[in-house]
Write an enzyme that holds these catalytic residues in place. Structure first.
Site, PDB file in Angstrom:
ATOM      1  CG  ASP A  97      -3.140  -7.626  -4.720  1.00  0.00           C
ATOM      2  OD1 ASP A  97      -2.826  -8.683  -5.291  1.00  0.00           O
ATOM      3  OD2 ASP A  97      -2.583  -6.787  -4.282  1.00  0.00           O
ATOM      4  CG  HIS A 101      -0.317  -2.379   0.618  1.00  0.00           C
ATOM      5  ND1 HIS A 101      -0.213  -1.944  -0.711  1.00  0.00           N
ATOM      6  CD2 HIS A 101       0.167  -3.612   0.381  1.00  0.00           C
ATOM      7  CE1 HIS A 101       0.076  -2.660  -1.490  1.00  0.00           C
ATOM      8  NE2 HIS A 101       0.352  -4.028  -0.979  1.00  0.00           N
ATOM      9  CG  HIS A 127      -5.683  -4.502  -3.680  1.00  0.00           C
ATOM     10  ND1 HIS A 127      -4.687  -4.374  -4.436  1.00  0.00           N
ATOM     11  CD2 HIS A 127      -6.916  -4.480  -4.719  1.00  0.00           C
ATOM     12  CE1 HIS A 127      -4.916  -4.086  -5.804  1.00  0.00           C
ATOM     13  NE2 HIS A 127      -6.280  -4.336  -5.921  1.00  0.00           N
ATOM     14  CG  ASP A 171       0.317  -9.978  -1.652  1.00  0.00           C
ATOM     15  OD1 ASP A 171      -1.046  -9.651  -1.584  1.00  0.00           O
ATOM     16  OD2 ASP A 171       1.277  -9.341  -1.879  1.00  0.00           O
ATOM     17  CD1 TRP A 175       1.084   0.038  -4.953  1.00  0.00           C
ATOM     18  CD2 TRP A 175       1.636  -1.298  -6.194  1.00  0.00           C
ATOM     19  NE1 TRP A 175       2.291  -0.318  -4.327  1.00  0.00           N
ATOM     20  CE2 TRP A 175       2.585  -1.329  -5.353  1.00  0.00           C
ATOM     21  CE3 TRP A 175       1.994  -2.270  -7.578  1.00  0.00           C
ATOM     22  CZ2 TRP A 175       3.805  -2.129  -5.340  1.00  0.00           C
ATOM     23  CZ3 TRP A 175       3.175  -2.885  -7.422  1.00  0.00           C
ATOM     24  CH2 TRP A 175       3.961  -3.028  -6.326  1.00  0.00           C
ATOM     25  CG  ASP A 195      -3.139  -4.789  -0.587  1.00  0.00           C
ATOM     26  OD1 ASP A 195      -2.804  -5.328   0.847  1.00  0.00           O
ATOM     27  OD2 ASP A 195      -2.825  -5.318  -1.651  1.00  0.00           O
ATOM     28  CE  LYS A 254       4.374  -3.334  -1.019  1.00  0.00           C
ATOM     29  NZ  LYS A 254       4.529  -4.241  -2.098  1.00  0.00           N
ATOM     30  CG  ASP A 277       2.243  -6.795   0.522  1.00  0.00           C
ATOM     31  OD1 ASP A 277       1.056  -7.079   0.837  1.00  0.00           O
ATOM     32  OD2 ASP A 277       2.681  -6.210  -0.361  1.00  0.00           O
ATOM     33  CD  GLU A 281      -2.807  -1.741  -4.062  1.00  0.00           C
ATOM     34  OE1 GLU A 281      -2.701  -1.826  -5.422  1.00  0.00           O
ATOM     35  OE2 GLU A 281      -2.619  -2.620  -3.161  1.00  0.00           O
TER      36      GLU A 281
HETATM   37  C1  RNT Z   1       1.515  -4.767  -4.570  1.00  0.00           C
HETATM   38  C2  RNT Z   1       0.276  -4.165  -4.626  1.00  0.00           C
HETATM   39  C3  RNT Z   1      -0.407  -4.535  -6.002  1.00  0.00           C
HETATM   40  C4  RNT Z   1      -0.118  -5.749  -6.415  1.00  0.00           C
HETATM   41  C5  RNT Z   1      -0.942  -5.901  -7.917  1.00  0.00           C
HETATM   42  C6  RNT Z   1      -0.395  -7.313  -8.472  1.00  0.00           C
HETATM   43  O1  RNT Z   1       1.950  -4.525  -3.095  1.00  0.00           O
HETATM   44  O2  RNT Z   1      -0.716  -4.840  -3.590  1.00  0.00           O
HETATM   45  O3  RNT Z   1      -1.861  -4.413  -5.711  1.00  0.00           O
HETATM   46  O4  RNT Z   1      -0.084  -6.873  -5.745  1.00  0.00           O
HETATM   47  O5  RNT Z   1      -1.280  -5.138  -8.466  1.00  0.00           O
HETATM   48 ZN    ZN Z   2      -2.804  -4.797  -3.625  1.00  0.00          ZN
END
Ligand code: RNT
Ligand code: ZN
Length: 410
Positions: A321, A257, A281, A291, A180, A254, A223, A289, A221
């Site tokens: 994640d 994303h 993820h 998290d 990523w 993810d 985004k 995003d 990955e």
């Molecule tokens: C970032 C991505 C990525 C990170 C990690 C730390 O937006 O989701 O996967 O969160 O690699």
């Molecule tokens: Zn991620």
């Protein structure tokens, strides 16, 4: 009669075999991200977290050293049922004395992690770290127009492939290596093609390194945007899916994303039709995003249903994640991972006959039955799983005790 025995009967009347569900759940692996433990800081530099991602909060007790992080992982893993893998970032290299820059890291810098994993029977997944480093120039890495910068990050990718192969060889378990990059622009670019063309070239250069494809699965990955990089993302969904499909690597979604009304649960089936394996993820985006810690919420359950009812538990690499620095980090870890597993169990406790109702266009019965399943005695089956895994149900007291004795002394 025990609550589980009763639950089993209730599920059986709904056309579900709860024993079979528990057996399948026992074999499902979740790759647990190491970076919840220290707010994505790592051990290889003093740089602040960059790359358009952010931890918020300042809860005391974060891990500051490899030993502290390993102890916290041990505590967290002891409170999670089921099969786990450890997901590391390159920034978690452990240097004894002399440091190596990101483009020069070697397997030996991860030997302590291999020992840690092997002592616990864990596999390791890996991530090159394309952020929090002085060679990130103008928010660009693999797509940089500066050849020196781009080449540095290509070397990092190659170094990480070798380390991933080392992990697979040393643990005897395949390693998923996820790429990523944060690359993007805050404001409207004049050239959208150039950075993507350079990213493509860089990926080609990294993947030209020979590696054993039966041991290392490279994932890519995508985004939608990062903080400070709102207008343009080099590694967009279209770029990453196209690149993965064309080059025989694995796409990674993810669920933070995408645009807020776009659902990853709806995308899984399409990807399964065109890929042997896919990767996820699992996170919880709140308006962006962000998290947040994964909850037992509708979208997590829907993602799990798509994996389970498409019989794809062995085709989907499931990783967590998220990074919340505003609450106890061990609790964040355990709560999120348990919720992924709970969602899988919830999905495993759905009858196959729901699909028949759809194909027969009996949408009335489909709605009634799906709603009935929401209040079926799911909790009793989950408790049975915890008991069989010899993991406590109420983990808060253990976490509070660990906070009082270990975390508060940091
Ligand atoms: C970032 C991505 C990525 C990170 C990690 C730390 O937006 O989701 O996967 O969160 O690699
Ligand atoms: Zn991620």
């Amino acid at each position: 009669m025990s609550r589980f025995t009763e639950a089993k009967e209730i599920y059986s009347r709904l056309g579900v075999d709860a024993e079979a569900a528990l057996e399948k759940l026992r074999d499902a692996t979740v790759s647990v991200h190491c970076w919840q433990g220290d707010d994505v800081i790592g051990f290889d530099s003093d740089q602040a977290l960059s790359g358009g991602i952010q931890t918020t909060g300042n809860y005391p007790g974060k891990a500051r050293t490899p030993d502290e992080l390993m102890a916290d992982i041990d505590k967290a893993f002891s409170l999670m049922p089921g099969k786990k893998k450890l997901n590391l970032h390159a920034s978690y290299a452990i240097f004894d004395g002399e440091r190596a820059d990101r483009d020069a890291i070697e397997p030996k810098h991860f030997k302590k992690w291999v020992d840690f994993a092997n002592e616990r029977g864990l596999g390791i997944d890996f991530n090159p770290t394309f952020f929090s480093h002085p060679m990130v120039k103008d928010n660009l890495t693999l797509s940089s127009p500066d050849e020196e910068v781009r080449a540095f990050w290509v070397r990092h990718g190659v170094a990480c492939l070798k380390i991933s192969e080392y992990f697979a060889n040393e643990t005897g378990k395949p390693c998923v290596m996820n790429i990523w990059i944060p690359d993007g622009y805050k404001d409207i670019p004049a050239d959208r093609l150039g950075p993507r063309a350079r990213f493509k070239k860089s990926l080609d250069e990294i993947l030209a390194t020979p590696y054993d494809k039966s041991k290392v699965y490279v994932t890519l990955e995508s985004k939608v945007f990062g903080i400070g990089l709102e207008s343009y993302t080099v590694g967009s969904a279209e770029f990453c899916l196209s690149y993965s499909t064309k080059n025989g690597i694995t796409p990674l979604m993810d669920n933070g994303h995408y645009h807020p009304t776009e659902m990853v649960s709806d995308k899984i089936s399409s990807l399964l039709l065109f890929n042997d394996k896919i990767a996820l993820h699992v996170t919880r985006p709140v308006r962006w995003d962000s998290d947040h810690v994964v909850l037992f919420d509708d979208e997590t359950k829907e993602i799990a249903k798509e994996i389970v009812r498409n019989d794809a538990l062995d085709r989907v690499f499931i990783a967590t994640d998220y990074f919340d620095a505003s609450i106890n980090r061990i609790s964040a870890w355990v709560t999120g991972v348990r919720n992924v597993q709970k969602s899988l169990l919830f999905a495993l406790l759905q009858p196959a006959s729901l699909k028949e109702l759809q194909d027969a266009s009996d949408f009335t019965a489909l709605m009634v039955q799906q709603e009935a399943l929401k209040t079926a005695p799911f909790g009793d089956v989950w408790e049975e799983f915890l008991a069989r895994e010899q993991v406590v149900s109420d983990y808060l007291p253990e976490i509070k005790a660990y906070e009082a004795t270990v975390l508060s002394a940091r």
